[in-house]
Design an enzyme around this catalytic site. Sequence first.
Site, short mmCIF file in Angstrom:
data_model
loop_
_atom_site.label_atom_id
_atom_site.label_comp_id
_atom_site.label_asym_id
_atom_site.label_seq_id
_atom_site.Cartn_x
_atom_site.Cartn_y
_atom_site.Cartn_z
N CYS A 111 -42.73 -100.94 -2.50
CA CYS A 111 -44.07 -101.00 -3.08
C CYS A 111 -45.17 -101.03 -2.02
CB CYS A 111 -44.20 -102.23 -3.98
SG CYS A 111 -43.00 -102.22 -5.31
N HIS A 258 -51.45 -104.60 -4.41
CA HIS A 258 -50.33 -104.04 -5.17
C HIS A 258 -50.31 -104.71 -6.55
CE1 HIS A 258 -46.54 -102.66 -6.46
NE2 HIS A 258 -45.92 -103.82 -6.30
N ASN A 288 -46.25 -102.04 -13.08
CA ASN A 288 -45.99 -101.89 -11.64
C ASN A 288 -45.40 -100.50 -11.38
OD1 ASN A 288 -44.99 -102.02 -9.04
ND2 ASN A 288 -44.02 -104.02 -9.30
O1 UT7 Z 1 -43.31 -104.95 -6.75
C1 UT7 Z 1 -42.66 -106.15 -6.47
C2 UT7 Z 1 -41.68 -106.43 -7.52
N1 UT7 Z 1 -41.77 -107.49 -8.41
C3 UT7 Z 1 -42.60 -108.54 -8.47
O2 UT7 Z 1 -43.51 -108.73 -7.73
C4 UT7 Z 1 -42.32 -109.53 -9.55
C5 UT7 Z 1 -42.52 -110.95 -9.08
N2 UT7 Z 1 -42.16 -111.93 -10.10
C6 UT7 Z 1 -42.85 -112.06 -11.26
O3 UT7 Z 1 -43.81 -111.35 -11.50
C7 UT7 Z 1 -42.42 -113.14 -12.22
O4 UT7 Z 1 -41.48 -113.97 -11.59
C8 UT7 Z 1 -41.80 -112.57 -13.54
C9 UT7 Z 1 -42.89 -111.90 -14.36
C10 UT7 Z 1 -40.69 -111.60 -13.24
C11 UT7 Z 1 -41.25 -113.73 -14.37
O5 UT7 Z 1 -42.28 -114.68 -14.63
P1 UT7 Z 1 -42.02 -116.23 -14.34
O6 UT7 Z 1 -43.22 -116.95 -14.81
O7 UT7 Z 1 -41.64 -116.35 -12.89
O8 UT7 Z 1 -40.84 -116.58 -15.30
P2 UT7 Z 1 -39.34 -117.08 -14.95
O9 UT7 Z 1 -38.56 -115.99 -14.29
O10 UT7 Z 1 -39.41 -118.39 -14.25
O11 UT7 Z 1 -38.78 -117.29 -16.41
C12 UT7 Z 1 -39.35 -118.25 -17.34
C13 UT7 Z 1 -38.71 -118.06 -18.69
C14 UT7 Z 1 -37.19 -117.94 -18.61
O12 UT7 Z 1 -36.64 -118.56 -19.76
P3 UT7 Z 1 -36.04 -120.05 -19.68
O13 UT7 Z 1 -34.92 -119.97 -18.68
O14 UT7 Z 1 -37.16 -120.90 -19.22
O15 UT7 Z 1 -35.60 -120.31 -21.08
C15 UT7 Z 1 -36.93 -116.46 -18.72
O16 UT7 Z 1 -35.66 -116.15 -19.24
O17 UT7 Z 1 -39.15 -116.82 -19.26
C16 UT7 Z 1 -38.03 -116.05 -19.68
N3 UT7 Z 1 -38.36 -114.64 -19.62
C17 UT7 Z 1 -38.92 -113.99 -20.66
N4 UT7 Z 1 -39.28 -114.40 -21.88
C18 UT7 Z 1 -39.83 -113.50 -22.71
C19 UT7 Z 1 -38.18 -113.76 -18.59
N5 UT7 Z 1 -38.63 -112.56 -18.96
C20 UT7 Z 1 -39.09 -112.67 -20.24
C21 UT7 Z 1 -39.67 -111.76 -21.16
N6 UT7 Z 1 -40.02 -112.22 -22.37
N7 UT7 Z 1 -39.87 -110.46 -20.84
#
Ligand code: UT7
Length: 331
Positions: A111, A258, A288
């Site tokens: 990215c 980004h 993204n």
């Molecule tokens: O270009 C570079 C590539 N990527 C990035 O920069 C991404 C960087 N990371 C992020 O943007 C965030 O970490 C995410 C958007 C991927 C996730 O957000 P988060 O606030 O860090 O959530 P988390 O991974 O800590 O997950 C929290 C909860 C989890 O459920 P439990 O375990 O608390 O029950 C996940 O399973 O949210 C759940 N979850 C979802 N729920 C509904 C994860 N994805 C989803 C979803 N819909 N799409």
Amino acid sequence: MGIKIVGAGMYLPEKVVANEDFEKIVDTSNEWIVKRTGIKKRHLSQGEYTFDMGLKAAREALKNANMDATEIDLIIVTTVTPDFYFPSMANVIQGRLGAKNAFGIDIACACAGFVYALDMAQRYIDSSDDIENVLIVSSENITKTVDYKDRSTCVLFGDGAGAVVVKKGPNKAYSYLGCDGEYADILYAHLYPSGNYFADEETNRKNKSIFPNETGRYMYMDGPAVYRLAVDFMVSSLEKACEKAGIKPADLDIIIPHQANVRIIETAIRKLSILKERVYVNIENTGNISSACIPVCLTELFKSGRLKENNRVGIVGFGAGMIYGAMVFSV
Ligand code: UT7
């Protein structure tokens, strides 16, 4: 000596997928996606080639620069989702554009690709007498690495391309680039498993599992780990690029980060004491699109007239590797 961007172009596939469409295929909701990422919709390629999306953006950039493809000396293509192992995307695009006086290079800097390409363009332009006009094309079909059963990644990504034409200019650009391969296993997508007719099954199996999580051809991402590092890398690289330019991040007229997650952007700009109004964000419409994010934003800014002559622009990217970088330049 420095550089000037004299034209920009972009291409986003016609197919638009809204958050509500994901509610039908995985356990998610529009509310979760908007609140946690800032994304509302994204454009997905329908089997379009990566080079072809890049070609469309490149043609628009040349048109806006009022230049013919034969005037280009160097084509740099940034992609982590090429159509072929070989030839390079740059070679294919050079041929289709009829840029017969150009040579071409592909770079795979995830990215952060566009930041690396702009840095390369300035270094080539500065250090050689025979390179005056550089075409940068950033094109990504990132959704071909996405598992549409994995709710934590599938909602985040879109496809598309952006391109710019860079010429020798009066103002030097300043960059800071870096990477930390210790984090290579928090975000990756394997190429096809290695092996050949004479390799046994056991060898092929071992070759598939160099990283701890086996996801086949799909992307693996430890989202929270990427998130934390992304904020740190964005802050430190923009600060360092600005330091080289003798300014503070708050002095920049426009900052184009980004577009991975609006929360990452908001946290980083808070730490950098940058005014929110100076930061360009289009993630709600594109998701993204990896290395294409920044040149698509640049094109939108040029088209809307928001970028004014001599504005100081800061671009900052990060991605799988982990790789990161920032660049400060005038338009
Ligand atoms: O270009 C570079 C590539 N990527 C990035 O920069 C991404 C960087 N990371 C992020 O943007 C965030 O970490 C995410 C958007 C991927 C996730 O957000 P988060 O606030 O860090 O959530 P988390 O991974 O800590 O997950 C929290 C909860 C989890 O459920 P439990 O375990 O608390 O029950 C996940 O399973 O949210 C759940 N979850 C979802 N729920 C509904 C994860 N994805 C989803 C979803 N819909 N799409």
